[in-house]
Design a protein around this motif. Structure first.
Motif, PDB file in Angstrom:
ATOM      1  N   ALA A 167       0.684  -1.568  -0.345  1.00  0.00           N
ATOM      2  CA  ALA A 167       0.301  -0.129   0.039  1.00  0.00           C
ATOM      3  C   ALA A 167       1.059   1.093   0.057  1.00  0.00           C
ATOM      4  O   ALA A 167       1.407   1.329   1.209  1.00  0.00           O
ATOM      5  CB  ALA A 167      -1.177  -0.080   0.880  1.00  0.00           C
ATOM      6  N   ARG A 168       0.500   1.982  -1.111  1.00  0.00           N
ATOM      7  CA  ARG A 168       2.035   3.172  -1.303  1.00  0.00           C
ATOM      8  C   ARG A 168       0.886   4.173  -0.783  1.00  0.00           C
ATOM      9  O   ARG A 168       1.806   5.438   0.090  1.00  0.00           O
ATOM     10  CB  ARG A 168       2.315   3.062  -2.522  1.00  0.00           C
ATOM     11  CG  ARG A 168       2.779   2.354  -3.356  1.00  0.00           C
ATOM     12  CD  ARG A 168       3.269   2.475  -4.667  1.00  0.00           C
ATOM     13  NE  ARG A 168       1.891   2.252  -5.403  1.00  0.00           N
ATOM     14  CZ  ARG A 168       2.359   3.394  -5.683  1.00  0.00           C
ATOM     15  NH1 ARG A 168       2.628   4.714  -6.201  1.00  0.00           N
ATOM     16  NH2 ARG A 168       0.488   3.328  -7.404  1.00  0.00           N
ATOM     17  N   SER A 169      -0.190   4.642  -0.776  1.00  0.00           N
ATOM     18  CA  SER A 169      -0.549   5.887   0.087  1.00  0.00           C
ATOM     19  C   SER A 169      -1.789   5.202   0.483  1.00  0.00           C
ATOM     20  O   SER A 169      -2.778   5.247  -0.046  1.00  0.00           O
ATOM     21  CB  SER A 169      -0.866   7.080  -0.853  1.00  0.00           C
ATOM     22  OG  SER A 169      -1.540   6.531  -2.685  1.00  0.00           O
ATOM     23  N   PHE A 170      -2.863   6.171   1.347  1.00  0.00           N
ATOM     24  CA  PHE A 170      -4.206   6.263   1.125  1.00  0.00           C
ATOM     25  C   PHE A 170      -4.512   7.445   2.254  1.00  0.00           C
ATOM     26  O   PHE A 170      -4.356   7.586   2.738  1.00  0.00           O
ATOM     27  CB  PHE A 170      -4.189   5.109   2.808  1.00  0.00           C
ATOM     28  CG  PHE A 170      -5.753   4.745   3.248  1.00  0.00           C
ATOM     29  CD1 PHE A 170      -6.890   3.848   2.253  1.00  0.00           C
ATOM     30  CD2 PHE A 170      -6.133   5.209   4.500  1.00  0.00           C
ATOM     31  CE1 PHE A 170      -7.954   3.924   2.279  1.00  0.00           C
ATOM     32  CE2 PHE A 170      -7.676   4.481   4.811  1.00  0.00           C
ATOM     33  CZ  PHE A 170      -8.201   4.065   3.671  1.00  0.00           C
ATOM     34  N   GLN A 171      -5.920   7.448   1.651  1.00  0.00           N
ATOM     35  CA  GLN A 171      -6.698   8.601   1.904  1.00  0.00           C
ATOM     36  C   GLN A 171      -7.794   8.412   2.438  1.00  0.00           C
ATOM     37  O   GLN A 171      -8.246   8.373   0.458  1.00  0.00           O
ATOM     38  CB  GLN A 171      -6.684   9.851   1.045  1.00  0.00           C
ATOM     39  CG  GLN A 171      -7.173  11.589   1.961  1.00  0.00           C
ATOM     40  CD  GLN A 171      -7.371  12.460   0.802  1.00  0.00           C
ATOM     41  OE1 GLN A 171      -6.129  12.741   0.401  1.00  0.00           O
ATOM     42  NE2 GLN A 171      -7.765  13.943   0.605  1.00  0.00           N
ATOM     43  N   VAL A 172      -8.897   9.028   3.292  1.00  0.00           N
ATOM     44  CA  VAL A 172     -10.028   9.183   3.650  1.00  0.00           C
ATOM     45  C   VAL A 172     -10.759   9.444   4.399  1.00  0.00           C
ATOM     46  O   VAL A 172     -10.007  10.616   5.170  1.00  0.00           O
ATOM     47  CB  VAL A 172     -10.234   7.246   4.489  1.00  0.00           C
ATOM     48  CG1 VAL A 172     -10.380   7.056   5.485  1.00  0.00           C
ATOM     49  CG2 VAL A 172     -12.106   7.908   3.945  1.00  0.00           C
TER      50      VAL A 172
END
Length: 258
Positions: free
Chosen positions: A249-254
């Motif tokens: 997982a290289r990036s995550f935003q919610v």
């Protein structure tokens, strides 16, 4: 899935994280990293704004994650070899509650009928990774606002990519459903909770500003989810049956909005 309570931390530097409301922005990766090898290992990121968990729940085989200080993670080692049945593991990052282990400041749970949007951007690395696996969101729902317990309402999955013949549970109920600008096949099952999975017909390694609330509204319309229930957790990770070493997982935003 099992309740995940503990984590092991090798010297880790926490990168700066900028949070507005419950939106999370990942910045540059830390120089050092944690290693999670225990089946139930977790690590809190940015004062527990979110949690990364190893989550080997369906097998006894070894799996290890490396987790950067900003929450990026990679499956560094996997010995899973399941060919049928449930997945061996679901290494993931989440916001909200997972079996009573809740992050801080998420704004969850939120009643489904009051959910305006749940926009997320997520990028993964999957190319050339052998095995049987998927890259999927996993949304959990409780029948009331008490999320400090096991979910009892619904599980909603949004599959972005898969390999090795990975298939959702349940039965195929609809093909080529147009949602969020592309098409999805829809699966459903009645287990201890209502299960619905949306499988992208054109796999992708990245989504930007994907509104997960679109899927909750579709599930409500199909009778698989109730407006009075509560969205209690948003997870993003990899279900793994076989192999999986190298998934990242290289990036995550919610950003969940009423």
């Amino acid at each position: 899935m099992t309740l995940l309570r503990r984590y092991r931390l090798r010297s880790i530097f926490f990168a700066a994280v900028v949070a507005l409301g419950i939106t999370i922005f990942w910045l540059a990766p830390a120089a050092d990293a944690a290693e999670l090898c225990g089946r139930a290992d977790t690590i809190n990121i940015a004062d527990k704004r979110y949690v990364v968990m190893n989550n080997v729940w369906g097998a006894r085989t070894l799996q290890c994650l490396t987790v950067a200080g900003d929450g990026r993670f990679e499956v560094a080692h996997s010995e899973h070899a399941k060919s049928t049945g449930s997945a061996a593991a679901y290494p993931t990052i989440y916001q909200g509650c997972h079996w009573g282990n809740c992050t801080v400041g998420s704004g969850l749970p939120i009643q489904v009928g009051k959910l305006r949007s749940a926009r997320s951007s997520w990028a993964v690395s999957t190319e050339g990774v052998p095995g049987r696996w998927n890259a999927t969101y996993d949304l959990w729902f409780h029948t009331d606002a008490n999320a400090h317990r096991s979910p009892d309402g619904a599980e909603l999955m949004v599959w972005l990519d898969r390999a090795g013949g990975a298939e959702p549970g349940g039965v195929l109920v609809a093909r080529d459903v147009v949602l969020a600008g592309t098409t999805w096949d829809v699966y459903h099952a009645d287990w201890h909770w209502s299960y619905v999975a949306y499988v992208r017909t054109s796999p992708t390694a990245e989504v930007r500003d994907l509104d997960l609330a679109v899927f909750t509204r579709d599930a409500v319309g199909r009778g698989y989810l109730e407006r009075r229930w509560y969205l209690s957790g948003v997870e993003a990770g990899f279900e793994i049956w076989q192999g999986g070493s190298g998934l990242a997982a290289r990036s995550f935003q919610v950003d969940v909005n009423l």
